[in-house]
Structure formats: C-alpha cells, structure tokens
Scaffold this motif. Structure first.
Motif, PDB file in Angstrom:
ATOM      1  N   PHE A 114       2.450  -1.253  10.741  1.00 31.33           N
ATOM      2  CA  PHE A 114       1.602  -0.525  11.044  1.00 31.33           C
ATOM      3  C   PHE A 114       2.982   0.733  10.636  1.00 31.33           C
ATOM      4  CE2 PHE A 114       0.346  -4.570  13.089  1.00 31.33           C
ATOM      5  CZ  PHE A 114      -0.897  -4.537  13.080  1.00 31.33           C
ATOM      6  N   ARG A 115       2.361   2.060  11.300  1.00 28.56           N
ATOM      7  CA  ARG A 115       2.923   2.906  11.634  1.00 28.56           C
ATOM      8  C   ARG A 115       4.625   2.998  12.284  1.00 28.56           C
ATOM      9  NH1 ARG A 115       0.937   8.483  10.013  1.00 28.56           N
ATOM     10  NH2 ARG A 115       2.327   9.907   9.655  1.00 28.56           N
ATOM     11  N   THR A 116       5.944   2.975  11.405  1.00 23.35           N
ATOM     12  CA  THR A 116       6.781   3.084  12.246  1.00 23.35           C
ATOM     13  C   THR A 116       7.698   3.649  10.790  1.00 23.35           C
ATOM     14  OG1 THR A 116       7.661   1.632  11.274  1.00 23.35           O
ATOM     15  CG2 THR A 116       6.747   0.731  12.962  1.00 23.35           C
ATOM     16  N   ARG A 153       8.018   1.401   7.875  1.00 22.65           N
ATOM     17  CA  ARG A 153       6.627   1.273   7.442  1.00 22.65           C
ATOM     18  C   ARG A 153       6.170   2.884   6.639  1.00 22.65           C
ATOM     19  NH1 ARG A 153       5.386  -2.915  10.264  1.00 22.65           N
ATOM     20  NH2 ARG A 153       7.305  -3.997   9.940  1.00 22.65           N
ATOM     21  N   LEU A 154       6.618   3.625   6.809  1.00 22.17           N
ATOM     22  CA  LEU A 154       5.887   4.938   6.634  1.00 22.17           C
ATOM     23  C   LEU A 154       6.754   5.981   5.450  1.00 22.17           C
ATOM     24  CD1 LEU A 154       4.287   7.586   7.188  1.00 22.17           C
ATOM     25  CD2 LEU A 154       6.315   8.852   8.609  1.00 22.17           C
ATOM     26  N   ALA A 155       8.645   5.279   5.607  1.00 20.88           N
ATOM     27  CA  ALA A 155       9.335   5.591   4.103  1.00 20.88           C
ATOM     28  C   ALA A 155       8.942   4.751   2.558  1.00 20.88           C
ATOM     29  CB  ALA A 155      10.923   5.289   4.563  1.00 20.88           C
ATOM     30  N   MET A 156       8.730   3.174   3.174  1.00 16.36           N
ATOM     31  CA  MET A 156       8.569   2.622   2.424  1.00 16.36           C
ATOM     32  C   MET A 156       6.523   2.651   1.872  1.00 16.36           C
ATOM     33  SD  MET A 156       9.817  -1.272   3.175  1.00 16.36           S
ATOM     34  CE  MET A 156       9.064  -1.144   5.541  1.00 16.36           C
ATOM     35  N   GLN A 157       5.721   3.020   2.612  1.00 15.54           N
ATOM     36  CA  GLN A 157       4.107   4.346   1.747  1.00 15.54           C
ATOM     37  C   GLN A 157       4.699   5.319   1.027  1.00 15.54           C
ATOM     38  OE1 GLN A 157       1.674   2.193   2.561  1.00 15.54           O
ATOM     39  NE2 GLN A 157       0.409   2.575   2.711  1.00 15.54           N
ATOM     40  N   PHE A 158       6.057   5.941   0.963  1.00 16.81           N
ATOM     41  CA  PHE A 158       6.058   6.818   0.698  1.00 16.81           C
ATOM     42  C   PHE A 158       5.164   7.527  -0.391  1.00 16.81           C
ATOM     43  CE2 PHE A 158       7.793  10.279  -2.095  1.00 16.81           C
ATOM     44  CZ  PHE A 158       7.908  11.087  -1.585  1.00 16.81           C
ATOM     45  N   PHE A 159       5.159   6.415  -1.543  1.00 12.82           N
ATOM     46  CA  PHE A 159       4.394   6.767  -3.019  1.00 12.82           C
ATOM     47  C   PHE A 159       2.506   6.399  -2.708  1.00 12.82           C
ATOM     48  CE2 PHE A 159       1.467   4.386  -5.858  1.00 12.82           C
ATOM     49  CZ  PHE A 159       2.384   5.486  -7.361  1.00 12.82           C
ATOM     50  N   TRP A 160       2.307   5.812  -1.776  1.00 13.69           N
ATOM     51  CA  TRP A 160       0.886   5.918  -1.384  1.00 13.69           C
ATOM     52  C   TRP A 160       1.241   7.289  -0.831  1.00 13.69           C
ATOM     53  CZ3 TRP A 160      -2.107   3.503  -4.353  1.00 13.69           C
ATOM     54  CH2 TRP A 160      -1.342   2.271  -5.199  1.00 13.69           C
ATOM     55  N   SER A 161       1.790   8.196   0.253  1.00 14.23           N
ATOM     56  CA  SER A 161       1.045   9.215   1.143  1.00 14.23           C
ATOM     57  C   SER A 161       1.307  10.341  -0.419  1.00 14.23           C
ATOM     58  CB  SER A 161       2.372   9.052   1.443  1.00 14.23           C
ATOM     59  OG  SER A 161       2.239   7.965   2.170  1.00 14.23           O
ATOM     60  N   LEU A 168      -1.445   4.728   7.848  1.00 10.43           N
ATOM     61  CA  LEU A 168      -1.067   4.026   8.635  1.00 10.43           C
ATOM     62  C   LEU A 168      -1.315   4.393  10.420  1.00 10.43           C
ATOM     63  CD1 LEU A 168       2.753   4.386   7.092  1.00 10.43           C
ATOM     64  CD2 LEU A 168       0.653   2.521   6.658  1.00 10.43           C
ATOM     65  N   ARG A 169      -1.160   3.653  10.954  1.00 10.79           N
ATOM     66  CA  ARG A 169      -2.084   3.607  12.049  1.00 10.79           C
ATOM     67  C   ARG A 169      -0.621   3.044  12.832  1.00 10.79           C
ATOM     68  NH1 ARG A 169      -7.424   2.570  10.714  1.00 10.79           N
ATOM     69  NH2 ARG A 169      -9.078   4.128  10.343  1.00 10.79           N
TER      70      ARG A 169
END
Length: 344
Positions: free
Chosen positions: A279-281, A284-292, A305-306
């Motif tokens: 979920f978007r926090t 999580r946004l930081a840990m999702q950086f690669f996929w972004s 991320l929602r």
C-alpha cells in the motif's frame, strides 16, 4: 527523535549511494550490525572485537549515522568511549537489500539500463524497454522467470499472513489464491493451516511451477492448481476463502473492481476475501523505487501503489462486510461475503 534531511543533504546521500551500499555491505559482512543493534556499545570495544583501527572505525560509523541508521553518544574527552546503537531491524533490512538473496539483486537483472541516461526521451515516448521484459509474460520461459522473481519478494506478505494465521484460516476449508504465482505463498499458508486446502488460480503455463512447489514443500494432497484467465472467464466457485496477493496493483481501477466483483460472486456465503499489496506510504514508495523507474519504459504495465483506503472502500461498495486492515510488514485487507448476500 526523527530528523528530516534538507534537500541538499539528501542529494549528497543519493549521489554517494554506491559508497553507502559498500559501507552497509561491509558492516553486514563483518558482523558489526549485530553488535550495533544489540547496543549501546563503545567504540573501543567494537574496535577490539573486530580487530580494526578505532579512528577509522569512528569515520566508518559516521557514514552509517549519516544515513539515519544509528545513534551516537560521544563524551567530550574520550573518543573510545563513544557509544553507538543501530536502529531496530537494521541488520535484517541490510541483509534484505544487499544479502545473497536480496530482491534488489534480482531486480538488477532486469533491463533497466535501456532507460539509464535516456529518461527524457523515454518520457516523450521515444525510448522503451523493448527486449528482456514482457508484460504480461508471453512465453513459458518468461512466465517462469517472472514468477520466480515475484516469489523472491513475498517475504513481507508471508510474514503478515503467518502472523494472523489463526484469525484467517481456523474456520476455512478451501482457499483460491488468485494469481498465486508458483504456489510459494499458498504453501506457506498451508504450513500453518492444517485443515485448509489451497488451489492456485493462474494461467495454464504456470501449472508446472506450482507442481514443483507442491513436490518441494510436501503438500501433495493439499496444494492444487486451477488453470484459467480471469479476463475471459469467471473465477471458479466452491471456495470459502479467496486471496489477491500482489495482483490488483497491476491493473487499472476498473479492472481491480471487476476482479473483486468476480471474487464476491465466486465466494461461498460467509466467505473471506484477502487483499495484500504494497500500500502507498512513504516507506513503500521508496522501496518501490526500482519498479517506478523501470516501468517508465513499459507502457503495457499500469502498476501503481494505492492507499489501503482504495481497497477498503472497494470491498464495501461491492457488498462485502466486516472490512478490516490487519497490521504487519505488509498490511492485509480482509472482508466477508454476507451469509445472505443481497444484490450488488
């Protein structure tokens, strides 16, 4: 006390990222992180224990402190008496990022370098990731590679589902894990739910991967597979539990809603639906950086991320009840189909 870095300080850390990774990798390999997390521990004791030079270690620990990962208490007159303590969970976090089974190592094998230095062109649609990645996967080889990679990142979901195992499965008998990959998550669920049978619902090409997981994990009679495509046919019925784990984020809002409506129709009255996503926090946004970054060049993927509220509201709108968010490394959103469902 939490300290927010200035934009200039943050930029300095970002530019020196490879060096910071080297520091953390070294601290992990030396065993320093275990000692620091058990602290407070003095500099002179650390230097003696690990056979390093105190002044050099002081500078080394400054590098870790700059990342906000440890605290320091330094007396005025004795550098050796400086004491340190790492933030809780640092050793596990560093191991997860730079250890031998790190998901970041796996992600680095994706062809992100096709975008590197060409992001402006990519944003204009002039550069795409045109080989080495297909979404959705098209060949058996691509499918196997994708599912293997996804299984590596399931640790937080497995941890949270295990934490709430009694609440989730004690009165359940049949689980359908929709888009359940190679069956890794389902196998972990079965480890702690002896009265449950789980079927993975996925494209037919995934069947051999689930069979391999079943053989390896020893759930020969309890882990099954149902082949299908939720874009062309309804989800199969006869289940009193249904899960979407890292599935709904890959699709537009309208598709996510349609899948939850399918789940509602497929579930037995009183059935449980479980949603687990990143979920978007800020974390999580930081840990999702690669996929972004990587998915900038993949127009076929609308992964996003929602916030958890998106899913809680969706479940309520579709007609499910007793909606709740269960805490964990990745939170779980759960809800139940009414025993006497009304029309949705």
């Amino acid at each position: 006390m939490t300290v927010t870095l200035s934009p200039r300080a943050l930029m300095s850390l970002l530019v020196n990222g490879p060096k910071a990774t080297d520091v953390l990798h070294t601290a992990l390999d030396l065993g320093l992180l275990d000692a620091l997390e058990a602290g407070p521990v003095r500099l002179d004791a650390l230097a003696t224990r690990f056979g390093v030079l105190p002044l050099r270690l002081y500078k080394f620990l400054d590098c870790i402190e700059s990342l906000g990962l440890l605290t320091r208490d330094e007396p005025d007159d004795d550098i050796g008496a400086t004491s340190y303590r790492a933030v809780a969970g640092l050793r596990d976090a560093v191991n997860a990022v730079v250890g031998p089974d790190a998901t970041e190592r796996d992600r680095d094998r994706y062809p992100w370098r096709q975008l590197y230095g060409r992001l402006a062109e990519s944003l204009r649609g002039e550069v795409s990731i045109d080989d080495g990645f297909a979404w959705p996967p098209k060949t058996a080889e691509q499918t196997a590679e994708f599912e293997r990679s996804m299984a590596l990142g399931l640790g937080p979901a497995i941890e949270t589902v295990r934490r709430h195992s009694d609440r989730l499965w004690s009165d359940r008998h049949r689980l359908l894990d929709v888009g359940g990959g190679d069956g890794t998550l389902a196998a972990h669920i079965l480890d702690t739910a002896p009265n449950l049978r789980a079927d993975v619902y996925n494209l037919p090409a995934v069947a051999p991967l689930v069979a391999a997981t079943r053989d390896a994990r020893g759930h020969a009679d309890r882990l099954g597979f149902v082949g299908g495509d939720f874009f062309v046919e309804p989800l199969p019925g006869g289940y009193d539990a249904l899960s979407f784990v890292r599935v709904l984020h890959d699709w537009p809002n309208a598709v996510a809603r349609e899948l939850v409506q399918q789940a509602y129709a497929a579930l037995e009255p009183g059935g449980l639906i479980l949603i687990c996503e990143e979920f978007r926090t800020p974390d999580r946004l930081a840990m999702q950086f690669f996929w972004s970054y990587f998915l900038i060049g993949v127009d076929s993927s609308v992964s996003r991320l929602r916030e958890a509220d998106f899913y809680t509201k969706l479940l309520t709108e579709v007609g499910l009840q007793d909606v709740a968010v269960l805490p964990g490394t990745w939170e779980l959103v759960i809800a139940y189909k009414p025993l006497q469902p009304g029309r949705v």
